[in-house]
Design an enzyme around this catalytic site. Structure first.
Site, mmCIF file in Angstrom:
data_model
loop_
_atom_site.group_PDB
_atom_site.id
_atom_site.type_symbol
_atom_site.label_atom_id
_atom_site.label_comp_id
_atom_site.label_asym_id
_atom_site.label_seq_id
_atom_site.Cartn_x
_atom_site.Cartn_y
_atom_site.Cartn_z
ATOM 1 C CG ASP A 242 4.776 7.891 -3.056
ATOM 2 O OD1 ASP A 242 5.352 8.728 -2.898
ATOM 3 O OD2 ASP A 242 3.711 7.540 -2.084
ATOM 4 C CG ASP B 100 0.634 5.896 0.911
ATOM 5 O OD1 ASP B 100 1.488 6.718 0.662
ATOM 6 O OD2 ASP B 100 -0.396 6.210 1.500
ATOM 7 C CG ASP C 175 5.604 8.617 0.589
ATOM 8 O OD1 ASP C 175 6.286 9.800 0.511
ATOM 9 O OD2 ASP C 175 4.577 8.309 1.251
#
Length: 763
Positions: free
Chosen positions: A514, A510, A309
């Protein structure tokens, strides 16, 4: 449950050990004792344990590594080989105990956190200190943290500085110094003088509580440490049974078959694999990385596909003030002061960046606002010194203004193209200005990606919810192979599912969005220090110190641990195979075979213990101390306002009157000659030679020295242009001046980023 099972297996070890001790005493002293019966009885608990596990394995249609041990103990008892049965029972119980130890090792490494959990906080009210329960602390409370106390909740530092021991959270033993307005994480220890802080979260939503929840989750997770062993057992067990049956059939001596089974008992698998896994998990924990199971460690060693990400992972998830934009005639410090004062009451990352910037600029003590109202994701408003202040997105601020100026619309259009974030500030119905913020790329990101490539990760992809052009500008610049932008959580999940067909996947994230992708990947990796709890709970690996290079180091540790486990298992089975051949030929009786098997066990365990030492690339001592790196980074932080002023002046050159332009240029030139150039000269003359000796090679800092030369050249060029600037200046002269300012700004930004990355890699 894990502790109870470990206790049961430890108890199972006692009877055969006690019986073997009595047998040893009888051999030495020739005392009349019913040793044979005791030896047989001592093997029964282990026999029942192995029988239960073998039945469970057969129900799952698998062959466990314990089948040979079960047959060996049963055969020895049937043939009245009591001593052999007891020895094998002791080995099997020892293997089970080590199995339990490995499964719970991650929890034991981190459970020391629970002992350090704070129970109370010192709240300051009306100048008086009150000791209150932790659950009573609310955001906005002023707290006092005394020397030696643990920070009770997440908050922001009110005093000038604090010295913290963050080893509980990060694994770094050296205390760090933080300055006013810095975010403080619960669980850190005050290693200096007492300081005041403002709570920004409750105890339940603070960093330390999140880590405690993860530790509890580790305790519930089963670590199948025998997965590697079971793969070897798939072919080893049939081979051993075939050899035992053949020896019995050819010789007609059933003791030969028993001897083959005894030396075939796969204790190298039962013992060496858990020991190597324990060592690998311990290495990771010491580096501030929580690996939740040995299965995860094994998958890390085989990972080939990596997904990141962007926000909070490749980037730091921390906004920083880049520039202050104001209409003609407005004062930038006034805009920043009002915004920072109101942002004191917000826990948003942008609010933290604004407050931090105000302290860095020395704007003094910020007044406390009242009647604050925050709209999540939009902005906040409140009363400040008798005035109503509003800040946030353009849509939020403009909704509370009589009209929107063309200046704001033009600024928003330009910043949208650059992919920057902006916070608008209005006071009493008048738009005062805007604060441009950016999320900075993590210093260690490029180095971490290079390390992961060297570790065998063949494909790295970035997943982002940003626009494609913004995401590509970051991803391709740091060596990402593929960029996927404009994604929703379900899109990230789909990419992971597709990739798993091509190899072992890692997913690093994080945020709450996600969590599905982290759970779907073969190994999910969460940024645990500041990431969302949902992400950390969905992941198999948690980076407690939020450093990406720790992930690369963890992969290196996993690969070395698995290589040693595999080496120990293969060597142990190879030696066992030779012993099996000797037993099949009648050269090795069952009892001697059991003793030989013990010697093989010792050899493979000693080899497995090599995993306790770090991989070759991670074993060096620190080249730069943490204090040195912190000091160097602090020097750059002190120069950041100068860089912001340089960039702002470069943009403003065409709009400024000559007198104002000349005043701004003179001020900038003074800062360059009094602060920036002496800093660069000191680096070139003192720091770089010292670092070059540490790095080795002929001239490892040649590229950075070349940047120094360009900085001095551009500074000299700017000085000459300022001195020669006529009244009035022509458009061409202003254009050349603006080009020099932009050039100097660009080279300084790049140079500082390169130095910061180098300092980080040497810490």
């Amino acid at each position: 449950m894990g502790k109870k099972q470990s206790l049961i297996h430890a108890v199972l070890l006692l009877p055969p050990v006690f019986a073997l001790l009595l047998w040893s005493v009888q051999q030495v002293r020739d005392i009349a004792l019913p040793v044979t019966g005791l030896l047989l009885l001592s093997a029964i608990p282990a026999l029942l344990m192995l029988l239960s596990e073998a039945v469970s394995a057969l129900r799952r249609k698998t062959l466990g590594v314990d089948l040979l041990a079960l047959l060996a103990i049963g055969g020895a008892m049937w043939l009245d080989q009591a001593l052999t049965a007891a020895i094998i029972a002791a080995m099997a119980a020892t293997g089970r105990w080590l199995d339990d130890y490995a499964a719970g090792h991650a929890e034991r490494e981190m459970s020391s956190l629970l002992a350090k959990a704070p129970r109370h906080a010192n709240r300051l009210e009306g100048g008086q200190q009150q000791r209150v329960p932790l659950d009573a602390v609310q955001p906005g409370d002023c707290l006092l943290v005394k020397a030696g106390e643990v920070i009770p909740v997440d908050g922001r530092l009110d005093d000038a500085l604090a010295v913290l021991d963050e080893s509980t959270l990060t694994g770094e033993a050296v205390p760090v110094t933080v300055h006013a307005a810095a975010l403080l994480r619960s669980g850190s220890l005050n290693a200096g003088d007492a300081f005041r802080m403002t709570a920004t979260a409750t105890a339940a939503s603070s960093t330390f509580s999140g880590i405690v929840r993860m530790v509890e989750q580790v305790g519930r997770a089963k670590a199948p440490v025998m997965r590697l062993a079971d793969r070897y057992a798939f072919w080893f067990i049939p081979l051993a049974l075939l050899l035992a049956g053949g020896a019995w059939l050819v010789s007609g001596d059933v003791l030969r078959a028993l001897a083959v089974l005894v030396v075939a008992t796969p204790c190298p698998l039962l013992l060496a694999v858990p020991v190597a896994m324990i060592s690998g998990i311990s290495q990771c924990a010491g580096r501030g990385v929580l690996v939740k199971s040995s299965e995860v460690l094994e998958a890390l060693a085989r990972a080939t596909l990596l997904f990141f990400d962007k926000t909070g992972t490749l980037t730091g998830g921390k906004a920083r003030l880049v520039a202050i934009h104001v209409p003609d005639g407005a004062a930038t410090d006034d805009v920043l002061r009002l915004a920072a004062a109101l942002d004191q009451m917000s826990n948003h990352v942008m609010a933290t960046a604004v407050v931090q910037a105000a302290h860095e600029r020395g704007l003094g003590k910020l007044p406390l606002p009242t009647a604050v109202n925050e709209v999540a994701g939009a902005g906040l408003s409140g009363e400040l010194e008798g005035r109503r202040v509003v800040l946030g997105s353009l849509a939020y601020v403009s909704s509370q203004l009589p009209s929107l100026s063309p200046w704001a619309q033009s600024l928003q259009a330009r910043l949208d193209m650059e992919g920057a974030s902006v916070v608008y500030v209005a006071c009493d119905g008048v738009l005062l200005g805007a604060l441009e913020l950016a999320d900075r790329l993590r210093l260690e990101t490029p180095r971490a990606l290079r390390m992961l490539k060297r570790c065998g990760v063949s494909h790295i992809a970035m997943l982002s919810g940003d626009r494609q052009d913004v995401a590509e500008a970051i991803g391709h610049g740091i060596g990402v192979d593929e960029v996927f932008a404009g994604l929703q959580p379900q899109d990230k999940l789909a990419h992971i599912h597709q990739a798993r067909a091509r190899g072992v996947t890692l997913m690093v994230g994080d945020g709450v969005n996600d969590a599905p992708a982290l759970r779907a990947a073969d190994v999910g990796v969460a940024m645990g220090a500041q990431g969302a709890a949902a992400a950390a709970e969905s992941a198999g690996v948690v980076l407690l110190n939020d450093r990406l290079d720790r992930l690369a180091e963890t992969v290196m540790v996993a690969q070395r641990s698995m290589a040693i486990a595999r080496q120990s298992a293969v060597a142990g089975m190879g030696l066992s195979l030779l012993a099996m051949l000797a037993a099949a030929l009648g050269w090795l009786p069952p009892v001697y075979g059991a003793v030989l098997q013990e010697l093989i066990d010792v050899a493979v365990i000693v080899n497995a213990l090599r995993a306790l030492s770090p991989p070759a690339g991670l074993g060096q001592q620190q080249k730069l101390t943490v204090e040195t790196v912190a000091q160097l980074n602090e020097e750059h932080a002190l120069l950041n306002p100068l860089l912001q002023q340089l960039a702002a002046l470069a943009r403003a050159v065409p709009q400024l009157e000559h007198s104002q332009l000349r005043a701004e240029l003179d001020q900038l030139q003074t800062l360059l000659h009094e602060r920036l150039l002496p800093h660069e000269q000191k680096e070139e003359g003192q720091l770089y030679p010292a670092m070059a000796r540490l790095l080795g090679g002929e001239d490892p800092l040649a590229a950075l020295s070349r940047s120094h030369q360009e900085i001095f050249r551009q500074s000299r060029r700017l000085t000459m242009q300022i001195e020669a600037l006529p009244v009035p200046a022509s458009p061409l002269e202003l254009q050349e001046l603006q080009r020099t300012l932009y050039s100097l700004d660009t080279i300084l930004q790049l140079h500082f980023a390169q130095e910061d990355e180098l300092y980080q890699s040497m810490s």
